[in-house]
Design a protein around this motif. Sequence first.
Motif, short mmCIF file in Angstrom:
data_model
loop_
_atom_site.label_atom_id
_atom_site.label_comp_id
_atom_site.label_asym_id
_atom_site.label_seq_id
_atom_site.Cartn_x
_atom_site.Cartn_y
_atom_site.Cartn_z
N VAL A 36 0.86 -1.18 0.00
CA VAL A 36 0.00 0.00 0.00
C VAL A 36 0.90 1.24 0.00
O VAL A 36 2.12 1.15 0.24
CB VAL A 36 -0.94 -0.03 1.22
CG1 VAL A 36 -0.24 0.41 2.48
CG2 VAL A 36 -2.17 0.83 0.98
N ARG A 37 0.30 2.37 -0.25
CA ARG A 37 1.04 3.61 -0.45
C ARG A 37 2.07 3.89 0.64
O ARG A 37 3.19 4.30 0.36
CB ARG A 37 0.01 4.75 -0.48
CG ARG A 37 0.48 6.08 -0.91
CD ARG A 37 -0.70 7.01 -0.94
NE ARG A 37 -1.36 7.10 0.36
CZ ARG A 37 -0.98 7.92 1.33
NH1 ARG A 37 0.02 8.72 1.14
NH2 ARG A 37 -1.62 7.94 2.48
N SER A 67 -5.42 1.16 -4.70
CA SER A 67 -5.78 2.42 -5.34
C SER A 67 -4.72 3.46 -4.98
O SER A 67 -4.00 3.31 -3.99
CB SER A 67 -7.15 2.88 -4.87
OG SER A 67 -7.09 3.25 -3.52
N PRO A 68 -4.61 4.52 -5.78
CA PRO A 68 -3.56 5.52 -5.51
C PRO A 68 -3.61 6.08 -4.10
O PRO A 68 -2.57 6.43 -3.53
CB PRO A 68 -3.84 6.61 -6.55
CG PRO A 68 -4.51 5.91 -7.66
CD PRO A 68 -5.30 4.80 -7.04
N ASN A 69 -4.80 6.17 -3.52
CA ASN A 69 -4.86 6.69 -2.15
C ASN A 69 -4.80 5.57 -1.10
O ASN A 69 -4.86 5.83 0.09
CB ASN A 69 -6.12 7.53 -1.95
CG ASN A 69 -7.38 6.72 -2.12
OD1 ASN A 69 -7.33 5.54 -2.42
ND2 ASN A 69 -8.51 7.36 -1.92
N GLY A 70 -4.73 4.34 -1.55
CA GLY A 70 -4.55 3.23 -0.62
C GLY A 70 -5.81 2.79 0.09
O GLY A 70 -5.75 1.98 1.00
N ARG A 71 -6.96 3.30 -0.32
CA ARG A 71 -8.19 2.95 0.39
C ARG A 71 -8.84 1.70 -0.18
O ARG A 71 -9.65 1.07 0.48
CB ARG A 71 -9.17 4.13 0.31
CG ARG A 71 -8.85 5.28 1.24
CD ARG A 71 -9.39 5.01 2.64
NE ARG A 71 -10.85 5.01 2.68
CZ ARG A 71 -11.59 3.93 2.85
NH1 ARG A 71 -11.02 2.76 2.97
NH2 ARG A 71 -12.90 4.00 2.89
N PHE A 72 -8.55 1.38 -1.42
CA PHE A 72 -9.26 0.29 -2.08
C PHE A 72 -8.27 -0.68 -2.71
O PHE A 72 -7.11 -0.35 -2.92
CB PHE A 72 -10.18 0.83 -3.18
CG PHE A 72 -11.20 1.79 -2.67
CD1 PHE A 72 -12.39 1.34 -2.13
CD2 PHE A 72 -10.97 3.16 -2.74
CE1 PHE A 72 -13.33 2.24 -1.65
CE2 PHE A 72 -11.91 4.06 -2.27
CZ PHE A 72 -13.08 3.60 -1.72
N PHE A 96 -4.62 1.66 -12.27
CA PHE A 96 -5.39 2.89 -12.19
C PHE A 96 -4.73 3.92 -13.11
O PHE A 96 -3.50 4.02 -13.15
CB PHE A 96 -5.38 3.44 -10.76
CG PHE A 96 -6.25 2.68 -9.82
CD1 PHE A 96 -7.57 3.03 -9.65
CD2 PHE A 96 -5.75 1.61 -9.11
CE1 PHE A 96 -8.38 2.32 -8.77
CE2 PHE A 96 -6.54 0.90 -8.24
CZ PHE A 96 -7.86 1.26 -8.07
N THR A 147 -4.62 7.87 -13.71
CA THR A 147 -5.00 9.11 -13.07
C THR A 147 -5.22 10.19 -14.12
O THR A 147 -4.28 10.60 -14.79
CB THR A 147 -3.91 9.56 -12.09
OG1 THR A 147 -3.47 8.42 -11.39
CG2 THR A 147 -4.44 10.58 -11.13
N ALA A 173 -10.48 9.33 -12.07
CA ALA A 173 -9.62 8.16 -12.19
C ALA A 173 -10.27 7.14 -13.11
O ALA A 173 -11.50 7.03 -13.18
CB ALA A 173 -9.39 7.54 -10.83
#
Lengths: 442, 478
Positions: B252-253, B295-300, B338, B340, B345
């Motif tokens: 993750v990120r 996901s780029p924000n690390g939530r998914f 993903f 961007t 997205a």
Amino acid sequence: MNLALSDPFVLAQDYPEQTTGSLRSGHATSVRFNRKGDCLAVGRVDGTVVIFDVETQGIARKLKGHTRQVQSLCWSRFHAPVYIAELHPWDHFKFVLSLFEDQPLLVDCTNPEPIKMKLPTVPKRTQIDDEPIDKKQAAQDAKQSTTVSIFTASGDHILAGTSKGWLNIIEVATRKTIYSTKICTGVVIYLRLTNSGRDLVVNAQDRIIRTIQLPNLSAKDLDPDTIDIEVEHRFQDVVNRLSWNHVAFSSTGEYVTASTYNNHDIYIWERNHGSLVKILEGPKEEHGIVEWHPHRPMIAACGLESGRIHIWSITSPQRWSALAPDFAEVEENVEFLEHEDEYDNHPEEELLKQRLDLEDEDVDVLTIEPVKGEIIDSENTFKMPFQLDLDDSDSEEEFISIRRGEMRRKSFTGTDHLLDGDTGTSGDDRTLKKMKGRSKKR
Amino acid sequence: MSDFDSAESTPIPERPRKRQRIYDDSEASTPRYSSPDEVEGDHKPARPSTLRRTHRSRSASSDERSPRPKYRSRSASSSGSAGASPSQTPDAGPSPPAYKPPQLNYKQKFILRGHQKAVSQVRISPDGCWIASASADATIKIWSATTGKHMRTLEGHLAGISAIAWSPDSNTLASGSDDKIIRLWDRASGIPYPVPLIGHHNYVFSLAFSPKGNMLASGSFDEALFLWDLRARKLMRSLPAHSDPIGGVEFVRDGTLIGSCSTDGLIRVWDTATGQCLKTIVHEDNPSVTTIRFSPNGRFILAFTLDSSIRLWDYVSGTCKKTYQGHTNLKYSLGGTFVTGATSAYIASGSEDGDIFFWDAKTKEVVQRVSGHDGVVFWVDSCPMTGLVVSGGMDGTVRIWIDTYEDDTMAREEAAPPEDDYKPKEDPEDENMAVKQENIEDNEEKYHNDTPTGRSPSHERSLARSQEQVTSPERMEH
């Protein structure tokens, strides 16, 4: 990002429970975590500073050349043994140090030629009754020396402890003592601030650890005469009369930890009520410097004899329900109640369609939500360049692989001396002896 | 739908439990060396043979395998009972981009030729300058992302390469191969670091660098997830992750979590610091998960499954938020990413019909579908800074795609001259390439010669021995 998934009971545990490992590279004498908590700087007897990666517990970098500064761990080049060298929190070219039997120095090495500025040691007496300081007292004041000096969080002031138990607040800009108070009778051994800079812990020779709440020294309308410093808590071992080698705050300042002189244990007190919460037992070794991880319940302390760094932390048990998504952990038995449509049979397509129709929620895959307590990257943009080829990483020599994936710990008999002596010079050894001697004296 | 129903629809009992036993059956597997060509010619083998081959895959040389090996998947293993799942595909077929104003207009910029065999993974370096492609021909090629120029060919692996990963500083490349070895390469010199990471018992199938670059996670056909300390080049932690080959691993990120997925249909989320499993995600239908991306924000977590679906999971709650469909993915391990955009997205993935699909992450609609590759598109990667998309496929080409939709390129500095479009650029180093190709063939021959002993148990032992040799210098120091 793992906080959302972690066991809340584990997260609630905010001080370490047991030893979880040890690090070794030569003979370590001092340790310090960086602000982010991913690196542990270790000062060695031979003058090398080793940076450990906390995640991998391997050596990330070795700084050789006897004088290098690492985040906030500082190695000094001065001839007199240095008690404490402390970096300016914002300007890494400035540091303050307290010299053995000499005036403390504020050093500015912004220019190639470092500027050394002497700092006063003499406490500032409050002259309420307009009485001139009598000569005897002045002579006494002149005799005492500063044993420890640190910067405040803002870097505008220096806190200095003296051999007579005085705490001086020195303004950096004018290098004048603006306030002094006598906090104990013995020598002030060590001062340490919390991350916020509002709480101070004082280790003194009188075997009492004091915590002090500081006023906001960087306030604009600060009148030095109105500063009032009062001791908040006194921690001591009344029964055994233990004296303390080193003290440190926990990340939040909620706990105070101390390593004990001539004893193997590490004590943890909490500051709300001032009670002892835990005595960490570990390797049968006296510990010198003890440090608390900036945000995890983790304590690192270096053993005085072996030079190892011992680490105490918490071990969270595997939650078995995490492995099987169909299972949930329940506190007590739950009676099964069948839902109305629980065993209804729906055509496959219908179910699929239903499922897809339910996915109408708005998702945001891009916005990065700031995590509470996380250090924003812009604040410390410096990232340690990753070095794949360490010239001599001797962290591995501790282990020999006996089979694939299995490691055996190597016995250290005989190798110890070789390791420490390889680059050590007589000057460094002397430093160590003095330091050891100092701890023995107490 | 209860779990019993799902268990009924998925042929779990059919799954051979004792893979080990099949592996040990070396007599049965040896004859397979004799006929690599027969399979090589057949690009899309029938599923049962796929099944068998993956079981015996230990003995099979990678030449005969396609680079992203076909899974011994549940949907594949039950070609009969899986009939239900393909029927999903027409339902939510590719929504024609006509009724929705297209927000993306990706056009092919370069075709990079040079690989002798199918390209299994392409990855853009974090700084956006380089493209690395791994191939079944046991080489990795590095290309310039801006000019498409071939920079370097990394040779050293003895079998096809299934996984590559860039270090965060873009200076090091890690590669995982069917020869069970993970190598680290210096990007600038093209020289591998002297000590490879040895420890996996089977093909290395997926790699991921930690964001700090100090750790490498590797997933393998041996069902284990390994965590390597890259500075010491030693195994830090072995996570008994899954009960089937691991398809994908990713950090993750912020590096605190590792995600892994497997043909057993599970996605697991691990705590990097403790090595404990924090969450397991499984879909009701239990399709094989071949690749995951955070996901780029690390939530998914984006999960690519062999039921022609890509699902977006909220891994904290364990719920499926979106299902992206339209492409074909039933047999191969495909990977996407993903993309961007300036405002929103997208999700890009290859398809087994040779096209690349772009979905709007929010509406689940296919925004664009581009074709170019001849055969399966195995991997699609994108650069978050420039919006560049790169793809690699069965036809051995790497293709660079750029977005020419103007309104959406505001945040991107990229200004692609339209005349560049559809102008396949030949590799500037044609002569070099010829040399390289010869080299490749040499290698192959060598490999063929090596093969019979190479996969035999004695090789295993020699592997172990070489590991001892690796560690012996440390011992010598004392």
